[in-house]
Design a protein around this motif. Structure first.
Motif, PDB file in Angstrom:
ATOM      1  N   ARG A 127       1.250  -0.638   7.419  1.00  0.00           N
ATOM      2  CA  ARG A 127       2.298  -0.833   5.925  1.00  0.00           C
ATOM      3  C   ARG A 127       3.041  -2.070   6.235  1.00  0.00           C
ATOM      4  O   ARG A 127       3.923  -2.093   7.223  1.00  0.00           O
ATOM      5  N   CYS A 182       6.550  -3.928   0.253  1.00  0.00           N
ATOM      6  CA  CYS A 182       6.332  -4.363  -1.701  1.00  0.00           C
ATOM      7  C   CYS A 182       6.622  -5.388  -1.773  1.00  0.00           C
ATOM      8  O   CYS A 182       7.776  -5.725  -2.032  1.00  0.00           O
ATOM      9  N   CYS A 201       2.995   0.222  -5.309  1.00  0.00           N
ATOM     10  CA  CYS A 201       3.076   1.070  -4.106  1.00  0.00           C
ATOM     11  C   CYS A 201       3.419   2.608  -4.524  1.00  0.00           C
ATOM     12  O   CYS A 201       3.572   3.652  -3.122  1.00  0.00           O
ATOM     13  N   LYS A 227       3.137  -1.025   0.779  1.00  0.00           N
ATOM     14  CA  LYS A 227       2.344  -0.910   0.818  1.00  0.00           C
ATOM     15  C   LYS A 227       0.488  -1.210   1.739  1.00  0.00           C
ATOM     16  O   LYS A 227       1.847  -1.827   2.920  1.00  0.00           O
ATOM     17  N   ARG A 228      -0.545  -0.801   1.977  1.00  0.00           N
ATOM     18  CA  ARG A 228      -1.416  -1.089   3.200  1.00  0.00           C
ATOM     19  C   ARG A 228      -0.770  -2.765   2.970  1.00  0.00           C
ATOM     20  O   ARG A 228      -1.409  -3.955   2.434  1.00  0.00           O
TER      21      ARG A 228
END
Length: 309
Positions: free
Chosen positions: A130, A133, A152, A158-159
């Motif tokens: 991750r 964001c 997010c 986020k991923r």
């Protein structure tokens, strides 16, 4: 060995000047058409050229992903000397670089980048899967609205798009195969080394212009090794031949192999054209088999922005 300069006529001299003027944006053609040619002085100079076609070799270790496990055999006896590997040369006097594998030198090992796992840590998320964001910059809320960041979901992270959240990606070295094949690689360079000399012509004429034109080929000698020219009518050419062969032998015979040598002598025609225009004397030169022109003081020029050739 006597050779004469190809004759130049007044008509040909005028055509050469008209062609030269037409290629210059700031030169007028009226003077070229109306000038009176008073004298054509036929001259010439010699250009000597030695070409030494050489080959040099070096070996280096290389590797590639090992994609064919069943094709790997035990390493054989690789040649100890790079010159023991048979490789056909390219056409003579044409430079080229070629890389080829040394037979019997292959070794299969675990990939040194991923240590045989086939995957390596993602360089963007550093293995976490991750990243911060980009919308809220990790604050979990939109900075102006003070609302939870929807991208997010308020987590601030986020991923990772690079590894799809796995924290690792396929190893670029082994391409996920876990093993690489090391082998010796020959780097072979063929080079055409050129020595060029133009004899002195004692004219108000830039010598470097002669390298751009061709002349009449009056002598050619080609062999594995050529010998110096002696007793040429112009002693400068004989001396240049001796110096060139000695220099190439000293430089290339030790660091590489000489495959072929070629020496040539060209007679480059030069015509000094004396003419009058509006009662004043001028001159220009015509040189090379292409009848190129060097006109330093052409009388009809409208500006000085053009390059004189």
């Amino acid at each position: 060995m006597q050779h004469s300069v190809p004759p130049m006529t007044e008509a040909a001299a005028r055509r050469a000047l008209l062609s030269f003027v037409a290629s210059r944006c700031c030169y007028g053609s009226r003077a070229a058409g109306e000038l009176a040619i008073r004298r054509l002085r036929q001259l010439g100079t010699y250009r000597y050229r030695l070409e030494t076609f050489s080959e040099s070799r070096l070996s280096e270790w290389a590797f590639e992903p090992f994609t064919k496990p069943g094709a790997a055999g035990p390493p054989g006896d690789a040649p100890l000397d790079p010159w023991d590997v048979e490789v056909g040369p390219p056409p003579l006097f044409q430079g080229q670089t070629r890389r080829c594998r040394v037979p019997g030198s292959a070794l299969v090992r675990d990939c040194h980048r991923c240590h045989g796992h086939g995957r390596s840590k993602c360089g963007v998320c550093h293995g976490a899967g991750r990243t911060r964001c980009v919308t809220c910059k990790g604050s979990r809320r939109r900075l102006k609205q003070q609302k939870r960041c929807q991208l997010c979901s308020g987590t601030g992270r986020k991923r990772c798009n690079t590894c799809s959240g796995r924290g690792s990606k396929t190893c670029a070295t082994c391409q996920g195969e876990k093993k690489v094949q090391h082998f010796k690689q020959l780097v072979i360079r063929w080079k055409n080394n050129v020595f060029e000399f133009v004899s002195e012509h004692h004219l108000n004429f830039p010598r470097e212009l002669l390298s751009k034109v061709s002349g009449e080929n009056i002598f050619k000698d080609e062999n594995v090794v050529v010998y110096p020219i002696i007793d040429f009518p112009d002693p400068e050419i004989s001396l240049a031949s001796q110096r060139a062969i000695a220099e190439h032998s000293a430089v290339f015979a030790t660091s590489s192999r000489i495959l072929r040598q070629r020496q040539t002598i060209e007679l480059i025609p030069i015509t000094e054209v004396h003419y009058q225009y509006s009662g004043k004397p001028y001159l220009y030169y015509i040189y090379g088999l292409e009848n190129e022109v060097h006109a330093l003081d052409y009388p009809e020029r409208c500006c000085c922005s053009c390059t004189i050739v």
